[in-house]
Design a protein around this motif. Structure first.
Motif, PDB file in Angstrom:
ATOM      1  N   GLU A 180      41.957  33.244  43.541  1.00  0.00           N
ATOM      2  CA  GLU A 180      40.719  33.395  43.381  1.00  0.00           C
ATOM      3  C   GLU A 180      40.076  32.631  42.239  1.00  0.00           C
ATOM      4  OE1 GLU A 180      43.020  35.019  42.206  1.00  0.00           O
ATOM      5  OE2 GLU A 180      42.659  36.268  40.454  1.00  0.00           O
TER       6      GLU A 180
ATOM      7  N   ILE B 203      36.304  33.720  41.120  1.00  0.00           N
ATOM      8  CA  ILE B 203      35.923  33.683  39.631  1.00  0.00           C
ATOM      9  C   ILE B 203      36.334  32.433  38.986  1.00  0.00           C
ATOM     10  CG2 ILE B 203      36.074  36.357  39.548  1.00  0.00           C
ATOM     11  CD1 ILE B 203      38.923  35.681  37.972  1.00  0.00           C
TER      12      ILE B 203
ATOM     13  N   GLU C 177      38.113  30.569  36.188  1.00  0.00           N
ATOM     14  CA  GLU C 177      39.240  30.610  35.256  1.00  0.00           C
ATOM     15  C   GLU C 177      38.928  30.459  33.958  1.00  0.00           C
ATOM     16  OE1 GLU C 177      42.564  30.258  33.202  1.00  0.00           O
ATOM     17  OE2 GLU C 177      41.444  28.369  33.315  1.00  0.00           O
ATOM     18  N   SER C 178      39.511  31.650  33.080  1.00  0.00           N
ATOM     19  CA  SER C 178      39.324  31.181  31.601  1.00  0.00           C
ATOM     20  C   SER C 178      40.222  31.597  30.627  1.00  0.00           C
ATOM     21  CB  SER C 178      38.205  32.471  31.160  1.00  0.00           C
ATOM     22  OG  SER C 178      38.682  33.824  31.725  1.00  0.00           O
ATOM     23  N   ASN C 179      41.435  31.862  31.375  1.00  0.00           N
ATOM     24  CA  ASN C 179      42.608  32.076  30.162  1.00  0.00           C
ATOM     25  C   ASN C 179      43.315  30.782  29.636  1.00  0.00           C
ATOM     26  OD1 ASN C 179      42.849  34.779  30.814  1.00  0.00           O
ATOM     27  ND2 ASN C 179      44.328  34.642  32.344  1.00  0.00           N
TER      28      ASN C 179
ATOM     29  N   SER D  78      49.730  32.268  33.465  1.00  0.00           N
ATOM     30  CA  SER D  78      48.945  33.404  33.303  1.00  0.00           C
ATOM     31  C   SER D  78      48.909  33.988  35.005  1.00  0.00           C
ATOM     32  CB  SER D  78      47.701  33.348  32.892  1.00  0.00           C
ATOM     33  OG  SER D  78      46.694  32.917  33.511  1.00  0.00           O
ATOM     34  N   GLY D  79      48.927  35.170  35.170  1.00  0.00           N
ATOM     35  CA  GLY D  79      48.711  35.985  36.345  1.00  0.00           C
ATOM     36  C   GLY D  79      49.932  35.682  37.200  1.00  0.00           C
ATOM     37  N   GLY D  80      49.970  36.596  38.338  1.00  0.00           N
ATOM     38  CA  GLY D  80      51.014  36.669  39.272  1.00  0.00           C
ATOM     39  C   GLY D  80      52.308  37.153  38.897  1.00  0.00           C
TER      40      GLY D  80
ATOM     41  N   GLY E 295      47.585  38.081  34.044  1.00  0.00           N
ATOM     42  CA  GLY E 295      46.557  37.401  34.106  1.00  0.00           C
ATOM     43  C   GLY E 295      45.243  38.110  33.805  1.00  0.00           C
ATOM     44  N   ASN E 296      45.315  39.225  33.389  1.00  0.00           N
ATOM     45  CA  ASN E 296      43.974  39.889  33.056  1.00  0.00           C
ATOM     46  C   ASN E 296      43.878  39.206  31.300  1.00  0.00           C
ATOM     47  OD1 ASN E 296      42.475  42.148  34.273  1.00  0.00           O
ATOM     48  ND2 ASN E 296      44.271  42.973  34.235  1.00  0.00           N
TER      49      ASN E 296
HETATM   50  P1  AMP Z   1      47.177  39.084  38.090  1.00  0.00           P
HETATM   51  O1  AMP Z   1      47.913  39.153  36.389  1.00  0.00           O
HETATM   52  O2  AMP Z   1      47.334  37.746  38.715  1.00  0.00           O
HETATM   53  O3  AMP Z   1      47.345  40.330  38.952  1.00  0.00           O
HETATM   54  O4  AMP Z   1      45.479  39.100  37.420  1.00  0.00           O
HETATM   55  C1  AMP Z   1      44.847  40.089  37.106  1.00  0.00           C
HETATM   56  C2  AMP Z   1      43.409  40.146  36.779  1.00  0.00           C
HETATM   57  O5  AMP Z   1      43.338  39.041  35.925  1.00  0.00           O
HETATM   58  C3  AMP Z   1      42.886  39.696  38.425  1.00  0.00           C
HETATM   59  O6  AMP Z   1      41.545  40.584  38.333  1.00  0.00           O
HETATM   60  C4  AMP Z   1      42.527  38.165  38.096  1.00  0.00           C
HETATM   61  O7  AMP Z   1      41.584  37.810  38.746  1.00  0.00           O
HETATM   62  C5  AMP Z   1      42.348  38.052  36.816  1.00  0.00           C
HETATM   63  N1  AMP Z   1      42.770  36.828  36.376  1.00  0.00           N
HETATM   64  C6  AMP Z   1      44.185  36.195  36.469  1.00  0.00           C
HETATM   65  N2  AMP Z   1      44.176  35.104  35.777  1.00  0.00           N
HETATM   66  C7  AMP Z   1      43.030  34.858  35.530  1.00  0.00           C
HETATM   67  C8  AMP Z   1      42.372  33.611  34.932  1.00  0.00           C
HETATM   68  N3  AMP Z   1      43.328  32.638  34.622  1.00  0.00           N
HETATM   69  N4  AMP Z   1      41.315  33.571  34.236  1.00  0.00           N
HETATM   70  C9  AMP Z   1      40.343  34.498  34.656  1.00  0.00           C
HETATM   71  N5  AMP Z   1      40.745  35.931  35.238  1.00  0.00           N
HETATM   72  C10 AMP Z   1      42.312  35.807  35.578  1.00  0.00           C
END
Ligand code: AMP
Ligand code: MG
Length: 401
Positions: free
Chosen positions: A189, A202, A204-206, A251-253, A301-302
């Motif tokens: 996303e 959205i 990406e801001s991390n 970050s994320g996944g 990712g949050n």
């Molecule tokens: P995840 O840890 O991949 O399940 O992501 C958890 C939440 O954080 C989801 O709502 C993602 O869309 C958001 N998210 C994940 N990575 C980023 C990122 N790099 N920047 C902004 N939001 C993110």
């Protein structure tokens, strides 16, 4: 699920031994000193005047007053950077400025405001106030003694320390090598800020926030391209990241969903997962692993979870990598101005605002996607599991800026 202390201990134990390099002092701010530095000089290097005034013998002016001044003969003038070749003998004085070496024979300085020069009495200075021996004199070695320690290995090269080292004549220091830390954001996303967004996407801001925190911690951030939630793409991106970097921060996944590929991709490229999940809020699904002597930090990712786990578990590792003795976040005492409630089974690192007098307020909503309260916050307060800290409670505020 690991307790935070256990997780941190395991991360720090896996950090490679620091190596060091020589760097110009002008580029050393924010880095970690790799060896003890001792002063080869006394600071000040010579007795000198703390004021614009007159160097004299305290005995000569013991009873000087505005209505019965001591009359001294002016024997010379010493600007900062010059030295007086003669000596101050009884009944004489020498014009001095701040930093002028104290002439031999003088043992005090009377500031200019306590003196008068009359045009009818050329070559004479009227001293209107007494001086104690040593008054307005900065003594040789009064700040730093020759041979004393200016800074220890493992200490941060703060603004104050690099100023001190420059004053002692240093131009270079040995500093811990800065680890190169890759930043990989996963999520199908995610789009780069500035690009058009399709529905469901959205920005990406991390990476931008984590890169700034990495710089603060002395590491060299390397921002890598976005990665879609596809196993093959994730393992390829991880492999390339480990080729280029000492550590990889993703970050994320990293949670339990079937679209969370970091852990599987990491093991596919030969990485060894050391642990997954830490009993903290936000940030439970934190993953940590080793790959060819390099380290993986898999952050949730949050955005708030990514920030908090970075501060608590990645920042200390990046600092230890450079040889830092103290890797804790700066903590300041504060008093809660309002209650902070944690009804979770995990300890909660809550975003707070602390004012200059140490009064601590909640920075706003505490859900792990809420960025406005990150922006409003200047610290974190740890609230134990199933606990409400009441207004008036003494707390320790962890600071990151
Ligand atoms: P995840 O840890 O991949 O399940 O992501 C958890 C939440 O954080 C989801 O709502 C993602 O869309 C958001 N998210 C994940 N990575 C980023 C990122 N790099 N920047 C902004 N939001 C993110
Ligand atoms: Mg995701």
């Amino acid at each position: 699920m690991l307790e935070f202390e256990e997780a941190l201990a395991r991360v720090l134990a896996a950090v490679p031994a620091p190596t060091s390099e020589e760097v110009p002092l002008s580029e050393a701010a924010g880095r970690v000193l790799a060896e003890r530095v001792q002063s080869s000089l006394d600071l000040p290097m010579f007795d000198n005047s703390a004021m614009d005034g007159y160097g004299l013998r305290a005995d000569d002016v013991a009873s000087a007053k505005p209505d019965s001044p001591a009359h001294l003969r002016l024997a010379g003038k010493v600007a900062a950077g010059e030295v007086f070749t003669g000596a101050v003998t009884p009944g004489t004085c020498v014009r001095l400025f701040t930093g002028s070496p104290l002439p031999s024979g003088a043992d005090a300085v009377v500031r200019q405001e306590d003196t008068r020069v009359e045009s009818s009495r050329a070559g004479e200075v009227l001293i209107l106030a007494p001086a104690r021996p040593g008054e307005n004199v900065r003594l040789r070695g009064g700040d730093v003694k020759h041979g004393s320690t200016l800074a220890e290995a493992g200490e941060p090269l703060t603004v104050g320390r690099i100023g001190l080292l420059a004053a002692a004549g240093l131009t270079r220091v040995r500093a811990g090598r800065r680890p190169v830390a890759g930043l990989l954001a996963t999520g199908s996303e995610l789009r780069e800020p500035g690009q058009p967004l399709a529905p469901g996407q959205i920005y990406e801001s991390n990476r931008i926030a984590l890169a700034a925190l990495m710089e603060h911690a002395g590491a060299v951030p390397r921002t890598l391209p976005l990665v879609a939630d596809v196993l093959a793409a994730t393992s390829l991106a991880l492999a390339e990241a480990f080729d280029q970097c000492d550590a990889v921060v993703t970050s994320g996944g990293v949670s339990v969903g079937e679209m969370d590929f970091i852990r599987r991709a990491f093991e596919l490229i030969g990485g060894e997962l050391q642990f997954w999940r830490v009993a903290i809020k936000p940030g439970r699904p934190f993953a940590f692993g080793r790959c060819r002597g390099k380290l993986l930090f898999g952050l949730p990712g949050n955005p708030v979870s990514a920030l908090v786990t970075f501060l608590l578990l990645v920042r200390p590792a990046l600092l230890r990598w450079q040889g830092a003795a103290n890797v804790s976040l700066p903590a300041h005492p504060g008093v809660l101005a309002e209650p902070l409630a944690n009804d979770s089974e995990r300890r909660h690192f809550m975003r707070v605002k602390v004012d200059p007098r140490g009064k601590v307020y909640s920075a706003g909503a505490q859900a792990s996607h809420v960025l406005s309260s990150v922006a409003a916050a200047n610290g974190l307060v740890e609230v134990p599991a199933n606990t409400t800290l009441t207004a008036g409670a003494a707390v320790s505020v962890l600071r990151w800026e």
